[in-house]
Write an enzyme that holds these catalytic residues in place. Structure first.
Site, PDB file in Angstrom:
ATOM      1  CE  LYS A  71      -3.967  -2.410   2.332  1.00 42.73           C
ATOM      2  NZ  LYS A  71      -4.660  -3.235   3.367  1.00 42.73           N
ATOM      3  CD  GLN A  91      -2.904  -4.416   6.677  1.00 42.94           C
ATOM      4  OE1 GLN A  91      -3.639  -3.603   5.548  1.00 42.94           O
ATOM      5  NE2 GLN A  91      -4.093  -5.591   6.049  1.00 42.94           N
ATOM      6  CG  ASP A 101     -10.177  -0.001   4.864  1.00 36.91           C
ATOM      7  OD1 ASP A 101      -9.524  -0.964   3.529  1.00 36.91           O
ATOM      8  OD2 ASP A 101      -9.001  -0.533   5.781  1.00 36.91           O
TER       9      ASP A 101
END
Ligand code: NAD
Length: 281
Positions: free
Chosen positions: A52, A96, A119
């Protein structure tokens, strides 16, 4: 042989568009910024976070990593989220997952400002998606839709079957297909006659997490088969949920690797731009 939907090439095109937008925002004095929180030293998480960060750098997005030790407390983690919520130079925040067992991922997701929730896991954003009035879409299902759009595959009026009902993939995937007027069936671990239902699908999306789960006898000839799964096969190699022999039956197929996977990161970058733009207003 099925036509391969080249996720690598489509993701590269999306990333190039993101880069142009990031440059435009930078010219306007607002370089998009993404904060990536990672707790502990899970090797898979490490790989995802590094990918990422690299993708951000290539796209002209500033990323900042917050690598916290495995024994970080819930309070300490929430304090980091709060600090990032308040920072004007951070437009997207992602934590994460999975987190170490002593931490509550739901509380962390709930603490992230919905405006910075790139997200799209926050309940406010999930609700927005349900009613079809959203800012962010979760990266993997959004990536699948982008693959379909850019391959000129319309789902309107088609029978779409999604195998898997997770909050991250299966459920939002079904919702996005529904928004585009597909007739959607969700299958899961308790579904009866799963093979028969799959055989009716014009578009079959597999998000199960089991290598070789979708076999050729489950696929209607000419169907579009989207393989979201990321698994390790018996040979240790990366593979999806779809048996390679499906290639002989399907009309279109997304490969693993090089299908949905690259799209997930591309959509994260896109969401970061969206967040920066909406926070600019
Ligand atoms: P999950 O484990 O949360 O959900 C799996 C789903 O599969 C469940 O809803 C379950 O009901 C269903 N299932 C399990 N066994 C089944 C069976 N025998 N019959 C029918 N349904 C069954 O997983 P997830 O987070 O949704 O991820 C699914 C897969 O997609 C995994 O392989 C994951 O690694 C992969 N994934 C890929 C990306 C990407 O970028 N390509 C992103 C997220 C997840």
């Amino acid at each position: 042989m099925a036509i391969k939907i080249d996720g690598k090439a489509i993701a590269a095109a999306v990333r190039q568009e993101v880069r142009a937008e990031a440059e435009e925002l930078t010219r306007q004095g607002m370089t998009p910024g993404l904060a990536v929180i990672v707790v502990g030293d899970d090797p898979a998480s490490r790989v995802y976070v590094n990918n990422k960060k690299k993708a951000c750098a290539e796209a002209g997005i500033r990323s900042e990593e917050f690598a916290l030790p495995a024994d970080t407390t819930q309070e300490q983690l929430l304090a980091v989220v709060e600090e990032l919520n308040a920072r004007e130079d951070i437009h997207g925040i992602l934590c994460q997952l999975p987190l170490p067992k002593h931490l509550d991922d739901k509380a962390v997701i709930a603490a992230i400002s919905p405006k910075k929730d790139v997200d799209a896991f926050h309940a406010a954003n999930v609700g927005q998606i349900l009613i079809g009035d959203y800012t962010f879409l979760p990266c993997t299902p959004a990536g699948v839709m982008e693959l379909l759009h850019r391959t000129d595959i319309a789902v309107e009026g088609k029978q779409c079957v999604v195998i898997g009902r997770s909050n991250i993939v299966g459920k939002p995937m079904a919702m996005l297909l529904l928004h585009e007027n597909a007739t959607v069936t969700i299958c899961h671990s308790r579904t009866k006659n799963l093979e028969e239902i799959c055989r009716q699908a014009d578009v079959l999306v597999a998000a199960v997490g089991r290598a070789g789960f979708v076999t050729p006898d489950m696929v209607k000839p000419g169907a579009v088969v989207v393989d979201v799964g990321i698994n390790r096969g018996a040979d240790g190699k990366l593979c999806g949920d779809v048996d390679p022999a499906v290639d002989e039956v399907a009309g279109y197929l997304t490969p693993v690797p090089g299908g949905v996977g690259p799209m997930t990161i591309a959509m994260l970058l896109k969401n970061t731009i969206t967040a920066a733009r909406s926070l600019m207003k």
